[in-house]
Every structure is written in structure tokens, then in C-alpha cells.
Design a protein around this motif. Structure first.
Motif, PDB file in Angstrom:
ATOM      1  N   VAL B  45       0.921  -1.183  -0.027  1.00 45.47           N
ATOM      2  CA  VAL B  45      -0.012   0.126   0.051  1.00 45.47           C
ATOM      3  C   VAL B  45       0.957   1.087   0.059  1.00 45.47           C
ATOM      4  O   VAL B  45       0.693   2.160  -0.928  1.00 45.47           O
ATOM      5  N   SER B  48       2.666   1.529  -3.376  1.00 38.66           N
ATOM      6  CA  SER B  48       1.732   1.794  -4.459  1.00 38.66           C
ATOM      7  C   SER B  48       1.429   3.246  -4.506  1.00 38.66           C
ATOM      8  O   SER B  48       1.524   4.081  -5.263  1.00 38.66           O
ATOM      9  N   LEU B  49       1.067   3.810  -3.134  1.00 40.12           N
ATOM     10  CA  LEU B  49       0.742   5.242  -2.971  1.00 40.12           C
ATOM     11  C   LEU B  49       1.932   6.209  -3.333  1.00 40.12           C
ATOM     12  O   LEU B  49       1.620   7.123  -3.877  1.00 40.12           O
ATOM     13  N   TYR B  51       4.170   5.330  -5.821  1.00 35.50           N
ATOM     14  CA  TYR B  51       4.105   5.246  -7.120  1.00 35.50           C
ATOM     15  C   TYR B  51       2.973   6.252  -7.625  1.00 35.50           C
ATOM     16  O   TYR B  51       3.336   6.866  -8.650  1.00 35.50           O
ATOM     17  N   PHE B  52       2.094   6.422  -6.948  1.00 36.75           N
ATOM     18  CA  PHE B  52       0.863   7.326  -7.449  1.00 36.75           C
ATOM     19  C   PHE B  52       0.916   8.628  -7.044  1.00 36.75           C
ATOM     20  O   PHE B  52       0.294   9.445  -7.134  1.00 36.75           O
ATOM     21  N   ASP B  53       2.275   9.096  -6.442  1.00 27.96           N
ATOM     22  CA  ASP B  53       2.367  10.348  -6.209  1.00 27.96           C
ATOM     23  C   ASP B  53       1.585  10.989  -5.166  1.00 27.96           C
ATOM     24  O   ASP B  53       1.098  11.792  -5.304  1.00 27.96           O
ATOM     25  N   VAL B  54       1.559  10.043  -3.900  1.00 31.70           N
ATOM     26  CA  VAL B  54       0.785  10.671  -2.964  1.00 31.70           C
ATOM     27  C   VAL B  54       1.151  11.963  -2.333  1.00 31.70           C
ATOM     28  O   VAL B  54       0.346  12.592  -1.576  1.00 31.70           O
ATOM     29  N   LYS B  56       1.358  14.681  -3.569  1.00 28.03           N
ATOM     30  CA  LYS B  56       0.415  15.493  -4.293  1.00 28.03           C
ATOM     31  C   LYS B  56      -0.535  16.223  -3.296  1.00 28.03           C
ATOM     32  O   LYS B  56      -0.947  17.422  -3.227  1.00 28.03           O
TER      33      LYS B  56
END
Lengths: 283, 285, 304
Positions: B45, B48-49, B51-54, B56
Motif C-alpha cells: 500500500v 503503490s501510494l 508510485y501514485f505520487d501521494v 500531491k
């Protein structure tokens, strides 16, 4: 010393328990008898505070139990163990974890959420299971056990609470006579060896006579008898049980043939009474 | 049986109990597996967060608060063109109604082609079923997008999107209902010398119609939900109004419209449940 | 005997009268429903401008469009690889799928989005479902609050959340993940709460009896009972979320939907089917996989 003072529980229209005043010295084995709906369960559940009294008070060693809130209430429940008619085990957990839940009050939030129990607690739980002859089932899932085995696991759970009082709400009502005897023997042994006060709701009169030091009779929530088994006359028993009398005595007959052994010291005297009662029930 | 206390359990006692019941203390492997699962999930988790540019979120907080504030301070309410909003909601309901109705009609025929007991010819049955799988495999919103490109912006694309995706699902459900019927009744009708069409009419339909109606009603309900968002890709209904006002930064109006839609969906749910309880319950018995 | 026959006649007459009455009221009901249905139909056609002429002009265009999005593959060039200059030859699969690795990357991103959103959403649902179960809630305030919160979470479609989040935190998969996670928390939370409401309260009472607090009652009394159902529902939700994460890209929230939106809107017609095929394939594969897992979990639980 556990005392209740004018303990009352009322539902909308009627009183389940009215004005029950009792005092039970530490280490006594007490049987509560009465027909179904007489308020036996409600009385026990109020002592453990699973049910809230409407009126009156409960005190234990000078402490007002009825006033307890929050953590103090949980501590009281841990001190005052409860055994249920339907065992109330967690069916999907294994036996030893079920027993270990008896230690939950002493655990912090994280430890209990993560099921972290210490090695000494585990050893203690196994020892408790061993006392009840259930150590070999420690890793079985609880819902694979028979009723009598489940009730013994439930008693082991109560034991690891290291309670001062053990309340048993119809512990043998769902069991066959053989298992009923095993469970009652276990309760009796715990009472004698550990000095734990045992208050036990019993539907059948004869089990109460065989195992208890003292019998309390409830009728429609009112205390109608309080004394040693010898003092409980047949007329009194009939009055307590009312229309269910024959039923209660007949059930007693089946478990008598198996029960009664642990209280051998009083057997002869009580055998006479029992025979008299059987004659009475048959007529 | 000896009385024991927890305090009385010393190291020797633990060792002797452990010797007799080693598994009760948990095996090393069991513990490792348990921990590995937890660590793996949490690591996934977080990874992946990341990787998803948390990160932001850190820069977004200001905008989020402004957005939320704009949604809850309703300004110039007299200029909100309510007629458009309620026409949009009505259009959404109409799209759901037409789409579900047409899909039910189509499924009424296709269902018999996809059921084992009414379509004994295997290859055709499988062909029909695979085509239904494709219809269901593509999301309704994708159908919406495709139909918008094909027939242009507006509710027609929405009706077609609902029709196509509901046909896929309803046909499958209908065919399952047909497969589950009581064969004795069908044989009874066949024994009177009725032809295949009449067998379907008198042997099958009376049994399956209540189920069909109940499922169609249920799909009408779920289509109203999905029809609200079809407009986001231009396929008509309230979604078009939502996205149009969102793009114009009229967030207070968007919040108002969404609130209205929620109430509307709630009412439809309730109505549909009542209708199903009252009528289908009776017919089915 | 005569008296009995007489009363029998009376019964028959009464039965006939009653039957006629029932029939009349049934017919009236049917007529009313047909009328209502027709009215709704007429209103729907009017409101959505679903007129025959529009349909007639629209339908051919649908088939025309489906013609244009089909790839123009030529049988003789089908398996040709790229030419010497590195360009794919028109008519070959390599040309049709020249962006294959971009698609695969986006599909993987889509699946990861769904997985992350499912885990976060399920965690949220897990926390919410105990106060939101009627029989377990510690008090009615917490119960109503968690219920309402879940209703808000699942009432708004994920793509609407995605739209707002794209505005708030920018274009990219993060908005999609958060949007799907919010919706999942609400939808799964409701299902979980229903499972909880069917759980036996005996173990809970047992834990209360030993002095456990509310959290311990849930952890030991309820969780072991409901966990298999929770896992099964979560896997089902994962299937749904893969679909959802493939469309949130329409509003810029990441995943394969971004690419699909691009190829449809930018008139790269032959690519549409290429992307759609991959999506359908992925969704079907995930469904099959998750079904396997579900039967594995539930099967094992039944076995134990």
C-alpha cells in the motif's frame, strides 16, 4: 462477602427480580433454583453487571458494585467470572485462544488487538485446560467440540480470569446427564480447591441439593427460600416450582443417578430425603 | 488437579508445559507467515501510494479547502437555472426507463436463446452467451463514450448505452431464470399438443414473468444510478449539467445538483422496493 | 338435508359474487398499471427526445462507426514484423498494436489502482462496519453517524469523486485511487455491517463477561465469525473496482481509461477496439482469478 440489598430489575410491566437481599460469604457454593422465568438469570446477570439493576445495590467486600463505571466495571467483570448456558465461546477461534480471552482485561489495546499473549499466560491457560481434562483439545477450533467439552473450556476461561466469584447461569441445562455431572463436579472442585465463591443457577432441584452448600429459591422474582439443602422441604420445593414441580423433580431423577458423588460426606442423610422426594414426585 | 495462579507460573512451569504442548505457544513458521502477510500488504500500500505520487496531497490542501468551502457557500441562488437542472434529472430518469425497457424486451428474446433448456443447439447458445459476455465486459460508461462518438452528444447515446449493457446482464439473468423453471409445467403444456411458440407462451412465460419483472425493476433502479454519470462523457441527463457547471467552477451549483440527484435516487430506491414487495411478492406466490 | 342444500346454494352464490368482485378489481389494477406505464413511456420519449426520426438517422451511424473502429488488418501482412526502418507495416497486428507496451503499462497501473483502492477502502469499511451494525453499535449517535457517513461515501458514484479530486489534487492515478477507495469504504461498509448484524451475539456476551471492552468484544467475539464473508466480499469488490479504475481515466484520474478516452475523442478510430479488447480481456481474467480465490477461501472455511 458478596451482598445484595433490595436488588430489583423491572421490565415494562413486571418485576423480573424484586427486592432480593442476600449475603454470600467468600468460598460458598450457592445454588439458585426456581422455575423458568423466575428471575434466576436476571439475578446473576445483574451481579456481573451484564444487566443493569433498576433499584437496589450490590456490594463486594465493601465496594459498591452497582456504582462502577468504565474501566472499574470491566475490572469487576474480570473478578466475577461468568459461565453461560450456551457456553458463549468464540466458535471460530481455537480452544486455547478462547481460554486466553479470560486475560483480556489485563491487556493493553495493542496487545489484545494483535492477540499477543505472554508465554506464562499460555502456560497458565494450558494448565487450566488440564485441570478440566481438556488440554488435548487446545488447538482445535472451539465449534468442533461437543457441548460438554465447550462448557469445560468456558470454565477454563473463567479460571484464567483468576476470579473471586464464579457465576454459572444454567451451566448444565444444554448438556446430557453424563456431561452435566462432569461440569458440576468441576465447579464443585474449583469451589473447594480455589476458594472461589460459586453461584449457580440450576433448573433441577436435585442437582442443587447434591452439590450446593446453600440453596436460594426464587419465585416470580421474589426470594422465597434461603438456607441449607436440608431445610428445603418438599412443600417449599413445590411452592417454588409450582406447576413445573413434577418436571423439575423428574429431571432431577435422571441426573441423580449420576450426580451426588462429590458431596459424599452428606450422602446418607440426603439419600433419605431423596428417596422421600422420589416417592412424592411419583405419587 | 491443583490450584494454580498466574503469578505461580515460573520459567520451569512454562518450560514443562511447552514441552507437552509446543504448538499452543505458536510455531515460528506460523508467526513468520502471519507477519510476512501484514508487512507485505502494508509495504504494498505504501509503495503503490508512493508510485501514485501521494505527495500531491501536501500541495493540494489549500485547493481542497477552497473547493469544499465553495461547495457549501451557495451564492446567487436565483440565477441557477433550476429548469435545466430538473429537466436534466427528468432526462436521466427517462434514459434509465427507456434503456431498461428496451433491454428487457431484447432480453426476453435473447434469454431464451441463451438458456440450455430452450436452446438445445449448443454452438448457437455459446455464441449468444459469449456475445453477452462482451456486452457486460465493457463498462456502461465506455458504451456511452462510444455511442456519443457514433450518434453525437445527447440522451440518445445514453439510452443506447444503458440498453446495450443492460441487455448483456438482463439476458444472462433471464436465461438463468428460464433454466431454473419447473419442467413438469412445460411438459403439461407440450402434452396438449402445443407448438414451440405456444409452449413458451403457456409453459415458460407464466413461470418466469414475475422473476423477469422483478429483475427489470431492479435494473431500472441501478440504471438511474449509472445514468447520472453517463452525462460526464456527454451521453445526456443530469451528468452533462454537473460536468458543465463543474468546468465553469460553479461548485456550489454542482453540490446542489448532486444533493438533488441523491434525494432522487433515494426516492426511486424506496419506490422500487415498495413496488417489488407489494406486487412481485404477491405474484410470485 | 333440505336446509343444507339451501345454505350450499347460498355459499356458491356468495363465492361467485366475491370472484366477480376480485376479477373486477384485478382488471382495474392491470388497466391502471398499463396506463401508468404508457404515460411513463410517453413522458420518457418526450423528455429524452427519443423520436423515431432521430433513431432512424442515428442507427445507421452506429453501424458506420462500428465499421470504422474495426482494425484494417490484411491477411497477407498480418504477422509481418516491423520493417527495416523500424516502422510497422499498415495491415499487420504490429501496426494495429504499435502502442502495445503503453497499453500494458496502463493496464498494470489500472490493476494496481484497483488493488490499492480496494485495500484502503476495505480497511475503512472494516473500521466503520462495527459501529454501523445495529446490534453492535455502542450507542445510537455513533451508529447514525457511521451509517450516514457510509451512505455519503457510496451514494456518490466514484467517477464524480474522481472528477472533484482531479480538480483538487491534479490529474493522475492518485485521484482515481482515492475516489474508488471512498466509494469502496461506503459500499463494502454496508455489506460488512449487514454481515455483522447476522453474527451470533453469544461470543460477544462471553467476551463482555470476562471484562473485555467494546474493542475486544469486536476483535474476539465478532471478527472471527465474519472474516470469511468479509474476504469474499472484498474480492468481489476488487473485481468491481478493476472495472471502475478502467473508467475513472475519462475524467483524468489515471489508468487505461485515459488512453481509451484519448483514442475515442481524437478519432484514432482503429485503436479503439485494440484498447477495448485489452480491457475486456483484463476484466475477464481478474474475474476468473478472483472467483478461484473466493472458492478457495470459502471452501477452506467450510472444510475446517
Amino acid at each position: 462477602m458478596l451482598t445484595t440489598e433490595k436488588l430489583t430489575k423491572s421490565f415494562k410491566t413486571r418485576n423480573a427480580v424484586s427486592d432480593v437481599s442476600l449475603s454470600i460469604p467468600q468460598g460458598q457454593m450457592v445454588g439458585v433454583i426456581g422455575r423458568s422465568g423466575a428471575g434466576k438469570s436476571t439475578l446473576l446477570r445483574m451481579v456481573n453487571r451484564l444487566a443493569e439493576p433498576t433499584d437496589g445495590s450490590i456490594t463486594f467486600e465493601g465496594k459498591d458494585v452497582t456504582a462502577l463505571r468504565g474501566s472499574a466495571l470491566l475490572e469487576w467483570r474480570a473478578t466475577c467470572a461468568m459461565v453461560f448456558q450456551q457456553f458463549n465461546l468464540v466458535g471460530r477461534l481455537d480452544v486455547v485462544t478462547n481460554v486466553l480471552t479470560g486475560r483480556l482485561y489485563h491487556h493493553g489495546f495493542v496487545a489484545s488487538m494483535l492477540q499477543l499473549f505472554t508465554a506464562s499466560e499460555r502456560a497458565f491457560a494450558i494448565r487450566a485446560l488440564d485441570r478440566l481434562g481438556m488440554a488435548h483439545t487446545a488447538l482445535q477450533q472451539a465449534d468442533t467440540l461437543s457441548g460438554g467439552q465447550m462448557q469445560r473450556v468456558a470454565i477454563a476461561r473463567a479460571l484464567v480470569q483468576e476470579p473471586r466469584i464464579l457465576l454459572a447461569d444454567e451451566p448444565i441445562a444444554s448438556l446430557d446427564p453424563l456431561n452435566a455431572k462432569v461440569v458440576m463436579d468441576a465447579l464443585r472442585t474449583i469451589n473447594r480447591e480455589d476458594g472461589i465463591t460459586v453461584v449457580c443457577n440450576l433448573h433441577t432441584l436435585d442437582t442443587a441439593r447434591s452439590y450446593c452448600d446453600r440453596i436460594i429459591g426464587l419465585k416470580d422474582g421474589v426470594l422465597v427460600f434461603d438456607g441449607t439443602p436440608e431445610k428445603l422441604t418438599q412443600d417449599m420445593a413445590r411452592e417454588i416450582y409450582g406447576a413445573e414441580a413434577d418436571d423439575a423433580f423428574a429431571e432431577g431423577l435422571t441426573s441423580t443417578s449420576l450426580g451426588g458423588e462429590p458431596a459424599k460426606q452428606r450422602l446418607t442423610e440426603r439419600d433419605l430425603a431423596k428417596n422421600a422426594q422420589l416417592g412424592l414426585a411419583a405419587s | 488437579m491443583t490450584a494454580a495462579t498466574l503469578a505461580g507460573i515460573g520459567p520451569d512451569e512454562i518450560a514443562s508445559v511447552r514441552r507437552m504442548h509446543p504448538e499452543a505457544f505458536g510455531t515460528l513458521r506460523g508467526k513468520l507467515v502471519q507477519w510476512a502477510v501484514w508487512v507485505g500488504v502494508i509495504a504494498y500500500v505504501i509503495g503503490s501510494l508512493w508510485y501514485f505520487d501521494v505527495w500531491k496531497f501536501a500541495y493540494a490542501s489549500d485547493r481542497v479547502w477552497r473547493l469544499i468551502a465553495a461547495m457549501f457557500t451557495w451564492k446567487d441562488m436565483e440565477t441557477w437555472r433550476y429548469a435545466d437542472i430538473y429537466t436534466g434529472i427528468a432526462q436521466t430518469l427517462a434514459m434509465a426507463f427507456l434503456g431498461t425497457m428496451l433491454a428487457s424486451l431484447a432480453a426476453l428474446f435473447i434469454g431464451f436463446f441463451a438458456a440450455r433448456n430452450t436452446m438445445p443447439f449448443g454452438p448457437l447458445r455459446h455464441l449468444v452467451r459469449r456475445m453477452l459476455d462482451v456486452l457486460r465486459g465493457v463498462d456502461q460508461l465506455i458504451w456511452g463514450l462510444v455511442f456519443v462518438r457514433a450518434v453525437g452528444l445527447g440522451p440518445l447515446a445514453g439510452v443506447l448505452a444503458i440498453f446495450v449493457s443492460d441487455t448483456g446482464t438482463l439476458s444472462k439473468l433471464y436465461s438463468e431464470a428460464i433454466e431454473n423453471i419447473d419442467r413438469k409445467q412445460v411438459e403439461g403444456v407440450r402434452a396438449t399438443g402445443a407448438g414451440p411458440i405456444k409452449v413458451v407462451r403457456y409453459g415458460y412465460l407464466p413461470q418466469v414473468l414475475p422473476v423477469f419483472i422483478s429483475q427489470s425493476l431492479y435494473f431500472f433502479e441501478s440504471s438511474t444510478r449509472s445514468a447520472t454519470i453517463l452525462g460526464l462523457v456527454g451521453a445526456g441527463g443530469i451528468g452533462m449539467i454537473i460536468i458543465e457547471r463543474f468546468r465553469a467552477n460553479l461548485f456550489d451549483q454542482v453540490a446542489f445538483v448532486v444533493l438533488n440527484v441523491l434525494v432522487c435516487i433515494f426516492v426511486i430506491d424506496w419506490l422500487s422496493r415498495k413496488v417489488r414487495e407489494r406486487f412481485i411478492g404477491e405474484t410470485a406466490h | 338435508m333440505a336446509a343444507m342444500t339451501y345454505s350450499g346454494d347460498d355459499t356458491v352464490a356468495e363465492f361467485e359474487r366475491h370472484r366477480a368482485e376480485l376479477l373486477r378489481s384485478k382488471r382495474a389494477m392491470t388497466a391502471l398499471f398499463v396506463l401508468l406505464f404508457l404515460a411513463a413511456l410517453a413522458a420518457s420519449i418526450y423528455v429524452s427526445r427519443f423520436y423515431p426520426d432521430r433513431l432512424a438517422s442515428g442507427l445507421p451511424r452506429i453501424f458506420e462507426y462500428f465499421g470504422t473502429i474495426m482494425p484494417n488488418l490484411e491477411l497477407d501482412k498480418l504477422l509481418l514484423s516491423r520493417g527495416d526502418d523500424g516502422r510497422a507495416i499498415p495491415g499487420s497486428i504490429a501496426y494495429w498494436y504499435s502502442d502495445f507496451w503503453t497499453y500494458i503499462q496502463l493496464i498494470v497501473e489500472t490493476i494496481f489502482m484497483a488493488l490499492t483502492a480496494t485495500i484502503i477502502g476495505a480497511a475503512g469499511a472494516f473500521l466503520l462496519c462495527f459501529p454501523a451494525a445495529r446490534n453492535l453499535a455502542p450507542n445510537s449517535v455513533v451508529f447514525l453517524l457511521s451509517r450516514r457517513f457510509m451512505e455519503i461515501c457510496r451514494g456518490v458514484p466514484e467517477i464524480l469523486y474522481a472528477l472533484v479530486l482531479v480538480f483538487a489534487i491534479g490529474i493522475g492515478p492518485l485521484a482515481g485511487v482515492v475516489a474508488i477507495a471512498i466509494h469502496t469504504a461506503g459500499a463494502l461498509g454496508k455489506l460488512f455491517a449487514e454481515v455483522n448484524e447476522n453474527a451470533s451475539l453469544r461470543p460477544v456476551e462471553g467476551i463482555r463477561g470476562v471484562g473485555g471492552n467494546w474493542f475486544e468484544e469486536m476483535r474476539y467475539g465478532v471478527v472471527p465469525q465474519v472474516m470469511p464473508n468479509f474476504i469474499s466480499y472484498t474480492l468481489l469488490r476488487f473485481e468491481i473496482n478493476v472495472r471502475a479504475s478502467s473508467i475513472v481515466g475519462f475524467v483524468g484520474a489515471g489508468g487505461i481509461g485515459t488512453e481509451l478516452n484519448r483514442v475515442i475523442s481524437l478519432y484514432s478510430d482503429d485503436r479503439v477496439v485494440a484498447v477495448l479488447l485489452l480491457i475486456v480481456l483484463t476484466v475477464t481474467l481478474i474475474d476468473l482469478l478472483s472467483e478461484r480465490l473466493r472458492t478457495h477461501f470459502i471452501g477452506k472455511e467450510h472444510f475446517a
